[in-house]
Enzyme design. Sequence first.
Site, PDB file in Angstrom:
ATOM      1  N   GLU A  29      47.269  38.910  28.047  1.00  0.00           N
ATOM      2  CA  GLU A  29      46.959  38.545  29.354  1.00  0.00           C
ATOM      3  C   GLU A  29      46.960  39.423  30.303  1.00  0.00           C
ATOM      4  O   GLU A  29      47.558  40.197  30.667  1.00  0.00           O
ATOM      5  CB  GLU A  29      48.225  37.592  29.604  1.00  0.00           C
ATOM      6  CG  GLU A  29      48.231  36.305  28.924  1.00  0.00           C
ATOM      7  CD  GLU A  29      49.700  35.439  29.618  1.00  0.00           C
ATOM      8  OE1 GLU A  29      49.690  34.384  29.320  1.00  0.00           O
ATOM      9  OE2 GLU A  29      50.673  36.264  30.296  1.00  0.00           O
ATOM     10  N   CYS A  30      45.670  39.159  31.152  1.00  0.00           N
ATOM     11  CA  CYS A  30      45.434  40.185  32.034  1.00  0.00           C
ATOM     12  C   CYS A  30      45.263  41.802  31.776  1.00  0.00           C
ATOM     13  O   CYS A  30      44.339  42.025  31.015  1.00  0.00           O
ATOM     14  CB  CYS A  30      46.220  39.891  33.332  1.00  0.00           C
ATOM     15  SG  CYS A  30      45.540  40.376  35.100  1.00  0.00           S
ATOM     16  N   GLY A  31      46.303  42.388  32.119  1.00  0.00           N
ATOM     17  CA  GLY A  31      46.342  43.646  31.785  1.00  0.00           C
ATOM     18  C   GLY A  31      46.573  43.809  30.262  1.00  0.00           C
ATOM     19  O   GLY A  31      45.688  44.792  29.649  1.00  0.00           O
ATOM     20  N   THR A  83      42.949  36.593  27.867  1.00  0.00           N
ATOM     21  CA  THR A  83      42.466  35.909  29.152  1.00  0.00           C
ATOM     22  C   THR A  83      43.147  36.850  30.329  1.00  0.00           C
ATOM     23  O   THR A  83      43.794  37.536  30.267  1.00  0.00           O
ATOM     24  CB  THR A  83      43.359  34.524  29.363  1.00  0.00           C
ATOM     25  OG1 THR A  83      44.685  34.807  29.244  1.00  0.00           O
ATOM     26  CG2 THR A  83      43.165  33.622  28.120  1.00  0.00           C
TER      27      THR A  83
END
Length: 436
Positions: free
Chosen positions: A327-329, A427
């Site tokens: 997720e993200c990072g 994501t």
Amino acid sequence: MAAGLVISAPASGVGKTTLTLALARAWRHRGLNVQCFKSGPDYIDPAFHAAATGRASVNVDSWAMDRGAIAHLVSRGVDADVVLAEGSMGLFDGVAARGVSGTGATADIAEMLGWPVVLVIDPSGQAQTAAAIAAGLRDYRPGLKLAGVVLNRVASPRHQDLVRHALNEAGIAVFGALPRHAEISLPKRHLGLVQAEEQAEIGKLIDEAARFVAEHVDLDAVLRSAASWSPQPAVNGLNVTPPGQRIALARDAAFSFVYPHMLEAWRGAGAEISTFSPLADEAPDASADVCWLPGGYPELHAGKIAANAHFRGGLRAFAETRLVHGECGGYMVLGTALTDAEGARHEMTGLLGLETSFAKRRMHLGYRLAELAAPMPGHRPGARLRGHEFHYSTIIAQPDMPLAVVHDATGAVIAETGSRRGHATGTFFHLIAEDR
């Protein structure tokens, strides 16, 4: 029976977190059990709440969660003496289009729970106008109760008197006024406050904030303004499916942005979670059946991540036979490369083709509704996932198959679709809940 209050403000940066922590610790010093919550999608504040109270805090979110889920989460306050919900941004700030049970505004939670609002007002550069702002917030939405105001960063006794007089004229209680006090300022970075776990002196800082607030705020009056509250039985709990039976979770200063309610829901459904630290060059547990890399600050540690061959090799070996999600990072670290703010390009794990850069920062912020085009750990194709995105990275390349069709809160399709390749998915949004 607990006493419930919401701590809010006209805007961000006014002092909501500091006041919440100070009240919680001051009442705890008096022998009261205090339970905190965070309204809205913030991964950082709940850890500060836990440091202040000794009890885990979770997020409640009217855009992503239904009333049953919110009731389920706040029911943990049943054995507390005081329950505090800290708001996000300004009291009425949310999105234009209604979500599951509201717009994501703090006011939604206050009205839903029937808790009065304590406003933190920073009257810097103004005097009587502060009373007009408070009165406008009080009267803007019928059914919402304003308990009173705490003034923050008042410039002088004369300044305080002017503001107090105007608020009294408007019929608004003033619980106290805080002079400027640098010793209780929480350090910040580009995604918000520096995390609680990164601050060795956080306990002393919260103690000083509690002492300072107790000196300048009528704690008894604030407590008397709270609403008597006992949780209502929740018809529905959280709609969260664990990504696997045994989850290897990356957890350190670079990978820490995960909602506490998600981890609790995974454990509640019978999943086991084992943590590992990519920054310590650790690989995921070989006995796990799925690996989850949450967001955080990989851009601050990109050189170390790139140099940690045991982590990178272990993750690639894991992904040969088992699912990995970022997720993200975490998504950025699953990619090919990450360019930091100084322009240095660092090789990441290469499980996905994503390449990102912080050299030219651009903020991406907002709620996300994703319809999965392919499965990801714990969720089937076609599932509708609600989450939130907040980062400053720029996509240089996103060549893999998209994971989902992603919309913002207005329904507009956005470019951050996520990616999938082999056993790896990622994501940019942080998952909050799946639509029922």
